[in-house]
Design an enzyme around this catalytic site. Structure first.
Site, PDB file in Angstrom:
ATOM      1  NE  ARG A  65       0.345  13.098  -9.985  1.00 44.84           N
ATOM      2  CZ  ARG A  65      -0.059  14.198  -9.342  1.00 44.84           C
ATOM      3  NH1 ARG A  65      -0.724  15.135  -9.985  1.00 44.84           N
ATOM      4  NH2 ARG A  65       0.199  14.347  -8.064  1.00 44.84           N
ATOM      5  CG  HIS A  76       4.147   1.523  -2.455  1.00 44.76           C
ATOM      6  ND1 HIS A  76       5.143   2.469  -2.393  1.00 44.76           N
ATOM      7  CD2 HIS A  76       3.053   2.159  -2.926  1.00 44.76           C
ATOM      8  CE1 HIS A  76       4.669   3.632  -2.797  1.00 44.76           C
ATOM      9  NE2 HIS A  76       3.398   3.467  -3.138  1.00 44.76           N
ATOM     10  CB  ILE A 121      -0.353   3.813  -1.331  1.00 46.57           C
ATOM     11  CG1 ILE A 121      -0.106   2.542  -0.498  1.00 46.57           C
ATOM     12  CG2 ILE A 121      -0.713   5.003  -0.445  1.00 46.57           C
ATOM     13  CD1 ILE A 121       1.151   2.577   0.355  1.00 46.57           C
ATOM     14  CD  GLU A 133       1.734  14.422  -4.677  1.00 40.30           C
ATOM     15  OE1 GLU A 133       0.927  13.576  -4.261  1.00 40.30           O
ATOM     16  OE2 GLU A 133       1.711  14.865  -5.851  1.00 40.30           O
ATOM     17  CB  CYS A 161       4.124   4.616  -6.240  1.00 37.77           C
ATOM     18  SG  CYS A 161       2.414   5.114  -6.054  1.00 37.77           S
ATOM     19  CD  GLU A 176       8.020   0.460  -1.271  1.00 37.43           C
ATOM     20  OE1 GLU A 176       7.907  -0.352  -2.211  1.00 37.43           O
ATOM     21  OE2 GLU A 176       7.441   1.560  -1.253  1.00 37.43           O
TER      22      GLU A 176
HETATM   23  N1  GLN Z   1      -0.414   9.736  -6.220  1.00 34.63           N
HETATM   24  C1  GLN Z   1       0.951  10.016  -5.930  1.00 34.63           C
HETATM   25  C2  GLN Z   1       1.554  10.976  -6.960  1.00 34.63           C
HETATM   26  O1  GLN Z   1       0.926  11.405  -7.850  1.00 34.63           O
HETATM   27  C3  GLN Z   1       1.783   8.753  -5.887  1.00 34.63           C
HETATM   28  C4  GLN Z   1       1.432   7.929  -4.688  1.00 34.63           C
HETATM   29  C5  GLN Z   1       2.528   7.061  -4.163  1.00 34.63           C
HETATM   30  O2  GLN Z   1       3.704   7.199  -4.538  1.00 34.63           O
HETATM   31  N2  GLN Z   1       2.185   6.175  -3.263  1.00 34.63           N
HETATM   32  O3  GLN Z   1       2.703  11.302  -6.842  1.00 34.63           O
END
Ligand code: GLN
Length: 217
Positions: A127, A194, A158, A67, A98, A196
């Site tokens: 985002r 991702h 994700i 996050e 991400c 990984e």
């Molecule tokens: N939506 C998340 C953010 O704003 C990121 C999601 C993720 O890293 N899988 O930080």
């Protein structure tokens, strides 16, 4: 798992791409372990990074997903924000995945209240561009290598961000549903997804090759 099209490797046979390299993974929140395991499987030594001192002597760095607003807050609480900006701006090869891409970016279109980024990668990001956690998906994507080849990589999205704008010097390396989800600029690689999680090592190997190049200079 590798991409469908193999790219010629410069590594001699039997030598893992990460051998002799120490790679830091920012370990404040998010998917740290998955990156660490992948980097170790590629022969790199991994250091979990929470402080500025732990950035010293690294050959490369990964900012994991998680996050971004929480990671941002923790970088300031742990006093590692300025050292990160300093290390990355000084040329440390860095991969942001991400939330890590959001952290790298110059501008967040829709930040959480008070959220800041490190401002080291000349892109703006939006985002959660592909929906919420329940819309997470595994996707095969073409990835443009530094040599200009296209390989197919297996990725997971994700709550992924997208790149909404790029400045000069930023190369687009991947798109999903027409949106920019991968970029490269100098010592930086930013991806919305991702690898990984799926086990595709293509992008991590690219980071290690970059680290080896920088170390050799
Ligand atoms: N939506 C998340 C953010 O704003 C990121 C999601 C993720 O890293 N899988 O930080």
């Amino acid at each position: 798992m590798k991409g469908a099209v193999m790219v010629e490797k410069v590594q001699p046979a039997g030598v893992l791409p990460g051998e002799g390299l120490t790679v830091g993974v920012l370990a404040l929140q998010g998917g740290v372990r998955e990156h660490a395991l992948m980097l170790e499987s590629l022969g790199a030594q991994v250091r979990w990074v929470r402080t500025g001192e732990q950035l010293e002597g690294l050959d490369a760095l990964v900012l994991p997903g998680g996050e971004s607003s929480t990671i941002d807050r923790l970088t300031r609480i742990f006093g590692v924000r300025e050292p990160l900006i300093e290390a990355i701006s000084s040329g440390m090869p860095t991969l942001g995945t991400c939330a890590g891409l959001i952290m790298l970016s110059k501008r967040i279109e829709d930040p959480a209240p008070g959220q800041q980024s490190l401002g080291v990668l000349d892109v703006s990001v939006g985002r959660n561009a592909f929906g919420s956690q329940v819309d997470s998906a595994e996707v095969r994507l073409p990835w443009l290598t530094p040599a200009g080849d296209e390989v197919v990589i297996d990725t997971a999205f994700i709550r992924a961000p997208i790149v909404t704008g790029t400045d000069e010097g930023v190369q687009v390396t991947a798109r999903h549903e027409g949106k920019i989800v991968g970029v490269r600029s100098g010592n930086l690689i930013g991806i919305s997804f991702h690898p990984e999680v799926t086990g595709d090592t293509t992008v991590h190997e690219e980071l290690l090759a970059l680290a080896r190049e920088v170390k050799g200079k």
